[in-house]
Enzyme design. Sequence first.
Site, PDB file in Angstrom:
ATOM      1  CG  ASP A  96      -1.989   1.003   1.201  1.00  0.00           C
ATOM      2  OD1 ASP A  96      -2.304   1.493   0.097  1.00  0.00           O
ATOM      3  OD2 ASP A  96      -2.542   1.319   2.271  1.00  0.00           O
TER       4      ASP A  96
ATOM      5  CG  ASN B  66      -7.411  -2.360  -5.929  1.00  0.00           C
ATOM      6  OD1 ASN B  66      -6.495  -3.129  -5.651  1.00  0.00           O
ATOM      7  ND2 ASN B  66      -7.778  -1.382  -5.096  1.00  0.00           N
TER       8      ASN B  66
HETATM    9  C1  FPP Z   1      -1.936   0.060  -3.414  1.00  0.00           C
HETATM   10  O1  FPP Z   1      -1.497   1.398  -3.368  1.00  0.00           O
HETATM   11  C2  FPP Z   1      -1.490  -0.577  -4.628  1.00  0.00           C
HETATM   12  C3  FPP Z   1      -2.285  -1.140  -5.592  1.00  0.00           C
HETATM   13  C4  FPP Z   1      -3.757  -1.187  -5.533  1.00  0.00           C
HETATM   14  C5  FPP Z   1      -1.706  -1.746  -6.786  1.00  0.00           C
HETATM   15  C6  FPP Z   1      -0.535  -2.614  -6.488  1.00  0.00           C
HETATM   16  C7  FPP Z   1       0.225  -2.782  -7.683  1.00  0.00           C
HETATM   17  C8  FPP Z   1       1.564  -2.886  -7.708  1.00  0.00           C
HETATM   18  C9  FPP Z   1       2.457  -2.853  -6.551  1.00  0.00           C
HETATM   19  C10 FPP Z   1       2.236  -2.959  -8.996  1.00  0.00           C
HETATM   20  C11 FPP Z   1       2.334  -4.233  -9.713  1.00  0.00           C
HETATM   21  C12 FPP Z   1       2.348  -5.504  -9.016  1.00  0.00           C
HETATM   22  C13 FPP Z   1       2.825  -6.614  -9.566  1.00  0.00           C
HETATM   23  C14 FPP Z   1       2.441  -7.928  -9.027  1.00  0.00           C
HETATM   24  C15 FPP Z   1       3.755  -6.549 -10.704  1.00  0.00           C
HETATM   25  P1  FPP Z   1      -2.562   2.561  -3.481  1.00  0.00           P
HETATM   26  O2  FPP Z   1      -2.694   2.934  -4.927  1.00  0.00           O
HETATM   27  O3  FPP Z   1      -3.844   2.140  -2.847  1.00  0.00           O
HETATM   28  O4  FPP Z   1      -1.869   3.692  -2.689  1.00  0.00           O
HETATM   29  P2  FPP Z   1      -2.585   4.889  -1.875  1.00  0.00           P
HETATM   30  O5  FPP Z   1      -3.277   4.243  -0.704  1.00  0.00           O
HETATM   31  O6  FPP Z   1      -1.422   5.728  -1.452  1.00  0.00           O
HETATM   32  O7  FPP Z   1      -3.505   5.557  -2.815  1.00  0.00           O
END
Ligand code: FPP
Length: 251
Positions: free
Chosen positions: A27, A75
Site C-alpha cells: 500500500d 480496485n
Molecule cells: C496500493 O497502493 C497498490 C495497488 C492497488 C496496486 C498494487 C500494484 C503494484 C504494486 C504494482 C504491480 C504488481 C505486480 C504484481 C507486478 P494505493 O494505490 O492504494 O496507494 P494509496 O493508498 O497511497 O492511494
Amino acid sequence: MSLFSSKSPEIDITDIQLPVHIGIIMDGNGRWAKKRGLPRTAGHKVGAETFRKISRYCSDIGIKYLTVYAFSTENWRRPLEEVNTIMVYFRDYLNEALRDFADDTIRVKFLGDISQFPKDIQELMIENEKMSAVHEGMVLNIAMNYGGRAELVTAMRKIAKMAANGEIKADDIDNAVTEKLISDNLYTAGQPDPDLIIRPSGEYRTSNFLLWQSAYAEYYIDDVLWPDYTKNDLNRALIEYSKRNRRFGGV
Ligand code: FPP
C-alpha cells in the site's frame, strides 16, 4: 558491501525465528506519487520494482510462503487509466517472470478470480503457474482480483455444491463441514496460514486481505510507503515478529 541503503543501518536477522508465511499489503503507491507531484501510476511503477526486490529477498532468506496483495476485487473502481496502467505493469512482470523464473526455484500462484482480467494476462498467469509448479522453493502467492469475502463466498458455493450432489450427506453436515473443509476450499488450500502480515503506509486496516487465514497472524504496520520499502524495513518487521509471544488463544 552492504545489501542495504546507506541511510539506515543494516539490521541483522541471523538466527532469529523467521515466519513461515508472510503476507504483504503493498500500500501507499498513490501517496508516494502524489508527494512527488507525479501521476498515481508512477507510484505503481516503482511499487512493482519494490515487489520484485522484496519477493526476491524473501526467497533468498528462506521464507517458505509469501502472499502479496496486488489487486483487490474493489480496485476495479479506480479510474480506467489507472487500472489500465496497472495491467501494463502486471503484463510486464508476468512476461519477465515466465522468462526469469524458469530457472528459479520460486513457485508462483495466483489467488483470486482471474477470469476478470484481459485474456492475455489470464494466459500469462496460467503459464507462470504451470511453468513453476515443479519448483520447490518459496511459494509466491500473488493476490489478483482477490477479496477475502469473495474467496469465502466461492468456498461456500463449492461446499453447497458438494452437499447438493451428495458428496456431503444431509445427516453428516455437522461432521463434514469443518474449519479444515473451509480452508481446503480457499485459494490457499494446502498452505499454512500467514504468521506475519505487513502493511506499509501506516493504515490500520485489513482491507479484505486473507480474512479467514489471518485469524492468528501477527500484524506489523509500517509508516514507509510501499515504493520506498526496503529489505531493511522487512528485517525490522522480522525482528519485531521474532519477539512476539504468539499464544493462539491459549495462555
Ligand atoms: C496500493 O497502493 C497498490 C495497488 C492497488 C496496486 C498494487 C500494484 C503494484 C504494486 C504494482 C504491480 C504488481 C505486480 C504484481 C507486478 P494505493 O494505490 O492504494 O496507494 P494509496 O493508498 O497511497 O492511494
